[in-house]
Design a protein around this motif. Structure first.
Motif, PDB file in Angstrom:
ATOM      1  N   LEU A 277      -4.581 -76.832 -20.761  1.00  0.00           N
ATOM      2  CA  LEU A 277      -4.977 -78.073 -21.414  1.00  0.00           C
ATOM      3  C   LEU A 277      -6.433 -78.425 -21.098  1.00  0.00           C
ATOM      4  N   SER A 278      -6.814 -78.275 -19.842  1.00  0.00           N
ATOM      5  CA  SER A 278      -8.200 -78.566 -19.441  1.00  0.00           C
ATOM      6  C   SER A 278      -9.186 -77.649 -20.153  1.00  0.00           C
ATOM      7  N   THR A 279      -8.876 -76.372 -20.163  1.00  0.00           N
ATOM      8  CA  THR A 279      -9.772 -75.410 -20.809  1.00  0.00           C
ATOM      9  C   THR A 279      -9.874 -75.678 -22.302  1.00  0.00           C
ATOM     10  N   ALA A 280      -8.753 -75.975 -22.939  1.00  0.00           N
ATOM     11  CA  ALA A 280      -8.763 -76.272 -24.379  1.00  0.00           C
ATOM     12  C   ALA A 280      -9.574 -77.525 -24.674  1.00  0.00           C
ATOM     13  N   CYS A 281      -9.365 -78.587 -23.912  1.00  0.00           N
ATOM     14  CA  CYS A 281     -10.099 -79.841 -24.155  1.00  0.00           C
ATOM     15  C   CYS A 281     -11.594 -79.680 -23.891  1.00  0.00           C
TER      16      CYS A 281
ATOM     17  N   ALA B  74     -10.409 -84.112 -21.909  1.00  0.00           N
ATOM     18  CA  ALA B  74     -11.056 -83.202 -20.962  1.00  0.00           C
ATOM     19  C   ALA B  74     -11.239 -83.876 -19.606  1.00  0.00           C
ATOM     20  N   LEU B  75     -11.643 -85.125 -19.628  1.00  0.00           N
ATOM     21  CA  LEU B  75     -11.841 -85.859 -18.377  1.00  0.00           C
ATOM     22  C   LEU B  75     -10.510 -86.058 -17.653  1.00  0.00           C
ATOM     23  N   LEU B  76      -9.502 -86.476 -18.383  1.00  0.00           N
ATOM     24  CA  LEU B  76      -8.191 -86.709 -17.782  1.00  0.00           C
ATOM     25  C   LEU B  76      -7.580 -85.403 -17.260  1.00  0.00           C
ATOM     26  N   SER B  77      -7.591 -84.367 -18.068  1.00  0.00           N
ATOM     27  CA  SER B  77      -6.930 -83.118 -17.668  1.00  0.00           C
ATOM     28  C   SER B  77      -7.642 -82.435 -16.504  1.00  0.00           C
ATOM     29  N   THR B  78      -8.971 -82.465 -16.492  1.00  0.00           N
ATOM     30  CA  THR B  78      -9.669 -81.861 -15.346  1.00  0.00           C
ATOM     31  C   THR B  78      -9.492 -82.712 -14.092  1.00  0.00           C
ATOM     32  N   GLY B  79      -9.354 -84.022 -14.261  1.00  0.00           N
ATOM     33  CA  GLY B  79      -9.064 -84.892 -13.114  1.00  0.00           C
ATOM     34  C   GLY B  79      -7.704 -84.587 -12.515  1.00  0.00           C
ATOM     35  N   VAL B  80      -6.697 -84.460 -13.383  1.00  0.00           N
ATOM     36  CA  VAL B  80      -5.347 -84.111 -12.921  1.00  0.00           C
ATOM     37  C   VAL B  80      -5.369 -82.733 -12.259  1.00  0.00           C
ATOM     38  N   LEU B  81      -6.055 -81.802 -12.880  1.00  0.00           N
ATOM     39  CA  LEU B  81      -6.141 -80.450 -12.338  1.00  0.00           C
ATOM     40  C   LEU B  81      -6.774 -80.448 -10.950  1.00  0.00           C
ATOM     41  N   THR B  82      -7.780 -81.256 -10.760  1.00  0.00           N
ATOM     42  CA  THR B  82      -8.442 -81.359  -9.456  1.00  0.00           C
ATOM     43  C   THR B  82      -7.447 -81.835  -8.394  1.00  0.00           C
TER      44      THR B  82
ATOM     45  N   LEU C 188      -9.723 -72.736  -6.290  1.00  0.00           N
ATOM     46  CA  LEU C 188      -9.325 -73.343  -7.559  1.00  0.00           C
ATOM     47  C   LEU C 188      -9.779 -74.797  -7.612  1.00  0.00           C
ATOM     48  N   LEU C 189      -9.695 -75.460  -6.475  1.00  0.00           N
ATOM     49  CA  LEU C 189     -10.160 -76.851  -6.400  1.00  0.00           C
ATOM     50  C   LEU C 189     -11.641 -76.933  -6.743  1.00  0.00           C
ATOM     51  N   ALA C 190     -12.433 -76.011  -6.211  1.00  0.00           N
ATOM     52  CA  ALA C 190     -13.878 -76.030  -6.478  1.00  0.00           C
ATOM     53  C   ALA C 190     -14.159 -75.921  -7.974  1.00  0.00           C
ATOM     54  N   ALA C 191     -13.463 -75.028  -8.662  1.00  0.00           N
ATOM     55  CA  ALA C 191     -13.676 -74.861 -10.100  1.00  0.00           C
ATOM     56  C   ALA C 191     -13.216 -76.089 -10.873  1.00  0.00           C
ATOM     57  N   ALA C 192     -12.049 -76.601 -10.526  1.00  0.00           N
ATOM     58  CA  ALA C 192     -11.528 -77.785 -11.210  1.00  0.00           C
ATOM     59  C   ALA C 192     -12.429 -78.999 -10.960  1.00  0.00           C
ATOM     60  N   LEU C 193     -12.872 -79.146  -9.728  1.00  0.00           N
ATOM     61  CA  LEU C 193     -13.745 -80.270  -9.397  1.00  0.00           C
ATOM     62  C   LEU C 193     -15.090 -80.159 -10.111  1.00  0.00           C
TER      63      LEU C 193
END
Length: 154
Positions: free
Chosen positions: A9-13, A59-67, A76-81
């Motif tokens: 979802l993050s990558t798509a957004c 994108a903001l919401l999904s990358t925030g959740v992913l972080t 993985l945290l570094a990339a998501a953050l």
């Protein structure tokens, strides 16, 4: 929801958010050379593009959740953050640099005669900055996905 779904979802957004930003970046060199009337005409092509705000919000919401989900996996945290911070920065750029120009020009329906070229540069370069930030966010997510799949994070 599983972390894999949040990565997708993050990558798509983030990829979809890059569409308008990337087009602004690609158009920038030619648009900066347009005379005032032609520039106003071209700007009308963006009517309705504000709907992409939903994609940026996603994108903001999904990358925030992913972080938050990847807080125990440092790489993985570094990339998501990084992706989250980049998307957050696109919003800061928009509200600090782009939106004031939209307000001053009534979304490019009028040109203030005294400073329209300055406003155009501010608007165009703010979109270029957002495109670069979106691209960094996308590359961070893609790198993490590829590296994870290749077993580099085990």
């Amino acid at each position: 929801m599983a972390p894999g779904l949040w990565w997708f979802l993050s990558t798509a957004c983030v990829a979809l958010a890059l569409v308008p930003a990337g087009s602004h970046l690609a158009e920038l060199p030619l648009k900066l050379r347009l005379p005032a009337h032609d520039y106003l005409v071209v700007q009308q092509l963006y009517a309705g593009w504000s709907l992409f705000g939903a994609v940026v919000s996603g994108a903001l919401l999904s990358t925030g959740v992913l972080t938050v989900l990847e807080r125990h996996e440092p790489r993985l945290l570094a990339a998501a953050l990084l992706a989250f911070v980049c998307i957050l920065c696109t919003q800061i750029v928009f509200w600090v640099f782009t939106q004031p120009v939209n307000r001053a020009t009534r979304n490019w329906t009028v040109l203030p005669p005294e400073n329209w070229q300055h406003l155009r540069r501010q608007w165009e370069y703010s979109h270029a900055a957002s495109a670069v930030l979106n691209l960094i966010a996308l590359f961070a997510l893609l790198y993490a996905a590829a590296a994870h799949e290749a077993g580099l994070f085990r």
